[in-house]
Design an enzyme around this catalytic site. Structure first.
Site, mmCIF file in Angstrom:
data_model
loop_
_atom_site.group_PDB
_atom_site.id
_atom_site.type_symbol
_atom_site.label_atom_id
_atom_site.label_comp_id
_atom_site.label_asym_id
_atom_site.label_seq_id
_atom_site.Cartn_x
_atom_site.Cartn_y
_atom_site.Cartn_z
ATOM 1 N N ASP A 90 -3.065 5.469 -2.613
ATOM 2 C CA ASP A 90 -3.975 6.489 -2.098
ATOM 3 C C ASP A 90 -3.902 7.701 -3.023
ATOM 4 O O ASP A 90 -2.891 8.406 -3.063
ATOM 5 C CB ASP A 90 -3.540 6.844 -0.678
ATOM 6 C CG ASP A 90 -4.389 7.925 -0.035
ATOM 7 O OD1 ASP A 90 -5.286 8.462 -0.704
ATOM 8 O OD2 ASP A 90 -4.128 8.237 1.148
ATOM 9 N N ASN A 92 -9.253 -0.549 6.897
ATOM 10 C CA ASN A 92 -8.066 0.234 7.228
ATOM 11 C C ASN A 92 -7.752 0.038 8.706
ATOM 12 O O ASN A 92 -8.410 0.607 9.568
ATOM 13 C CB ASN A 92 -8.313 1.712 6.921
ATOM 14 C CG ASN A 92 -7.107 2.589 7.236
ATOM 15 O OD1 ASN A 92 -6.021 2.089 7.531
ATOM 16 N ND2 ASN A 92 -7.294 3.899 7.186
ATOM 17 N N CYS A 106 -6.870 13.810 7.324
ATOM 18 C CA CYS A 106 -6.713 12.396 7.651
ATOM 19 C C CYS A 106 -8.071 11.824 8.014
ATOM 20 O O CYS A 106 -8.851 12.459 8.737
ATOM 21 C CB CYS A 106 -5.732 12.235 8.815
ATOM 22 S SG CYS A 106 -5.694 10.564 9.504
ATOM 23 N N GLU A 162 -14.102 4.261 5.301
ATOM 24 C CA GLU A 162 -13.123 4.758 6.261
ATOM 25 C C GLU A 162 -13.743 4.925 7.639
ATOM 26 O O GLU A 162 -14.940 5.223 7.782
ATOM 27 C CB GLU A 162 -12.558 6.095 5.772
ATOM 28 C CG GLU A 162 -11.506 6.729 6.672
ATOM 29 C CD GLU A 162 -10.248 5.886 6.827
ATOM 30 O OE1 GLU A 162 -10.345 4.767 7.388
ATOM 31 O OE2 GLU A 162 -9.166 6.347 6.420
ATOM 32 N N HIS A 203 -7.319 4.447 -4.947
ATOM 33 C CA HIS A 203 -8.629 4.793 -4.389
ATOM 34 C C HIS A 203 -8.818 6.298 -4.357
ATOM 35 O O HIS A 203 -7.889 7.068 -4.137
ATOM 36 C CB HIS A 203 -8.870 4.150 -3.015
ATOM 37 C CG HIS A 203 -7.950 4.563 -1.911
ATOM 38 N ND1 HIS A 203 -8.036 5.773 -1.271
ATOM 39 C CD2 HIS A 203 -6.947 3.901 -1.297
ATOM 40 C CE1 HIS A 203 -7.122 5.849 -0.312
ATOM 41 N NE2 HIS A 203 -6.437 4.732 -0.317
ATOM 42 N N GLU A 207 -11.382 9.338 -2.738
ATOM 43 C CA GLU A 207 -12.253 9.555 -1.582
ATOM 44 C C GLU A 207 -13.245 10.680 -1.859
ATOM 45 O O GLU A 207 -13.076 11.461 -2.802
ATOM 46 C CB GLU A 207 -11.425 9.866 -0.342
ATOM 47 C CG GLU A 207 -10.607 11.134 -0.431
ATOM 48 C CD GLU A 207 -9.515 11.194 0.624
ATOM 49 O OE1 GLU A 207 -9.496 12.194 1.357
ATOM 50 O OE2 GLU A 207 -8.705 10.256 0.701
ATOM 51 N N ASP A 232 -6.032 10.283 -2.821
ATOM 52 C CA ASP A 232 -6.763 11.374 -2.172
ATOM 53 C C ASP A 232 -8.096 11.631 -2.888
ATOM 54 O O ASP A 232 -8.846 10.717 -3.134
ATOM 55 C CB ASP A 232 -5.898 12.632 -2.103
ATOM 56 C CG ASP A 232 -4.786 12.525 -1.073
ATOM 57 O OD1 ASP A 232 -4.825 11.598 -0.247
ATOM 58 O OD2 ASP A 232 -3.866 13.360 -1.094
ATOM 59 N N ASP A 283 -1.028 15.604 6.516
ATOM 60 C CA ASP A 283 -1.880 14.960 5.510
ATOM 61 C C ASP A 283 -3.140 15.793 5.309
ATOM 62 O O ASP A 283 -4.237 15.430 5.744
ATOM 63 C CB ASP A 283 -2.213 13.543 5.978
ATOM 64 C CG ASP A 283 -3.057 12.783 4.966
ATOM 65 O OD1 ASP A 283 -3.025 13.142 3.782
ATOM 66 O OD2 ASP A 283 -3.743 11.824 5.378
ATOM 67 N N TYR A 321 0.848 -1.185 0.000
ATOM 68 C CA TYR A 321 0.000 0.000 0.000
ATOM 69 C C TYR A 321 0.888 1.241 0.000
ATOM 70 O O TYR A 321 1.916 1.285 0.687
ATOM 71 C CB TYR A 321 -0.913 0.004 1.224
ATOM 72 C CG TYR A 321 -1.855 1.171 1.291
ATOM 73 C CD1 TYR A 321 -2.859 1.333 0.338
ATOM 74 C CD2 TYR A 321 -1.769 2.113 2.309
ATOM 75 C CE1 TYR A 321 -3.738 2.402 0.395
ATOM 76 C CE2 TYR A 321 -2.645 3.187 2.377
ATOM 77 C CZ TYR A 321 -3.625 3.336 1.421
ATOM 78 O OH TYR A 321 -4.489 4.389 1.476
ATOM 79 N N ARG A 365 -13.389 5.329 -1.801
ATOM 80 C CA ARG A 365 -13.349 5.492 -0.342
ATOM 81 C C ARG A 365 -14.413 6.498 0.065
ATOM 82 O O ARG A 365 -14.531 7.567 -0.531
ATOM 83 C CB ARG A 365 -11.966 5.979 0.089
ATOM 84 C CG ARG A 365 -11.908 6.458 1.534
ATOM 85 C CD ARG A 365 -10.513 6.846 1.941
ATOM 86 N NE ARG A 365 -10.518 7.920 2.915
ATOM 87 C CZ ARG A 365 -9.439 8.428 3.488
ATOM 88 N NH1 ARG A 365 -8.239 7.960 3.178
ATOM 89 N NH2 ARG A 365 -9.529 9.421 4.360
#
Length: 297
Positions: A89, A213, A126, A191, A116, A118, A91, A62, A48, A161
């Protein structure tokens, strides 16, 4: 030697097969290419590439400060050195739906197996911190549709996500997950699930693989692999675990050097030179060089 022999296509096929195998895919987060090689050596199913880890590695929080160029570059570096499939990731897709479409193609070119997107607003937070918010459902659906439309390799996995559970509750997260699957998402990443009951409800609601996660110090109960598998979870990520372990060891080591004036007491806590060389496949590089440059003028 020099790079992984498995092609990007082979890794993507393997990733999809793993997601559909019925066995939980265990995927730790790599904080650099060398740690990805270590993940492969220990027999895990994938690698990952965490946005939080990349941000921290750059000395940034983040909160959406990294760029697609930085993410794609690190992704390529990691994908190059391991035969394992890598999930990245991405974002919020780094902008509008058109940006999400470009993100897909850049990450395809980087050689990873999937990414992914989101449904947070920009600037993002985060997923296990308070104060985040999500975009309207139709905005997130457009992101997914754009990503799916831009995909050139049908085996490249596009995961959706949703951060809605911590913002509007689990019911909204489930409704969003269904909408994202209808938009073409291959995998759902809910998430900040609190515990087994949340995963059970999400599993019952969608007919595509789901991701857990298991990040430390967050909102989710840390569930073991056997429990996750029994809940019908298909893939688990440990995104920041290796970075946290490495940074704690580094901090303690620096403190010892500062106090003792030498690293002598730390030797039994270090990776030995021979183990590092073995992980790097040092001998194969020497053999390659000797086989190519084996002539004299």
């Amino acid at each position: 030697m020099l790079h992984a022999t498995a092609t990007a296509s082979q890794k993507r096929i393997a990733f999809r097969a793993g997601l559909n195998s019925g066995a939980l895919q265990r995927v730790p987060g790599a904080f650099n290419p060398l740690s990805a090689k270590l993940i492969e050596r220990q027999g895990f199913d994938g690698v990952y590439i965490s946005g939080a880890v990349l941000s921290a590695d750059l000395g940034l929080p983040d909160i959406g400060l990294t760029t697609i160029t930085e993410v794609a570059g690190r992704s390529q570096q990691i994908a190059r050195v391991t035969a394992l499939p890598a999930l990245v990731d991405a974002d919020t897709g780094f902008g509008e739906p058109m940006n999400a479409a470009r993100t897909v193609q850049l990450l395809e070119d980087a050689g990873v197996a999937g990414m992914h997107l989101e449904d947070q607003v920009n600037p993002k937070r985060c997923g296990h911190l308070d104060g985040k918010d999500v975009v309207e459902r139709d905005v997130a659906v457009r992101r997914i549709k754009a990503a799916v439309a831009a995909r050139r390799d049908p085996d490249f996995v596009i995961a959706a996500r949703t951060d809605a559970a911590a913002v509007h509750g689990l019911d909204d997260a489930i409704d969003r997950a269904k909408a994202y699957v209808d938009a073409g998402a291959d995998l759902v990443f809910p998430e900040a699930m609190r515990g087994p009951a949340d995963f059970e409800r999400m599993r019952a609601a969608v007919d595509v693989p789901i991701l857990a996660n298991m990040t430390e110090f967050g909102k989710s109960e840390l569930l073991d692999a056997k429990t996750l598998e029994s809940l019908g979870v298909n893939i688990v990520i440990y995104p920041v675990t290796l970075l946290r372990l490495a940074m704690e060891a580094a901090e303690n080591g620096l403190r010892t050097i500062a106090e003792d004036g030498t690293q002598e007491a730390l030797l039994d806590r270090m990776q030995h030179r021979r183990d590092l060389y073995e992980l790097l496949d040092y001998n194969s590089y020497n053999a390659f060089d000797e086989n190519i440059f084996n002539f004299r003028v």
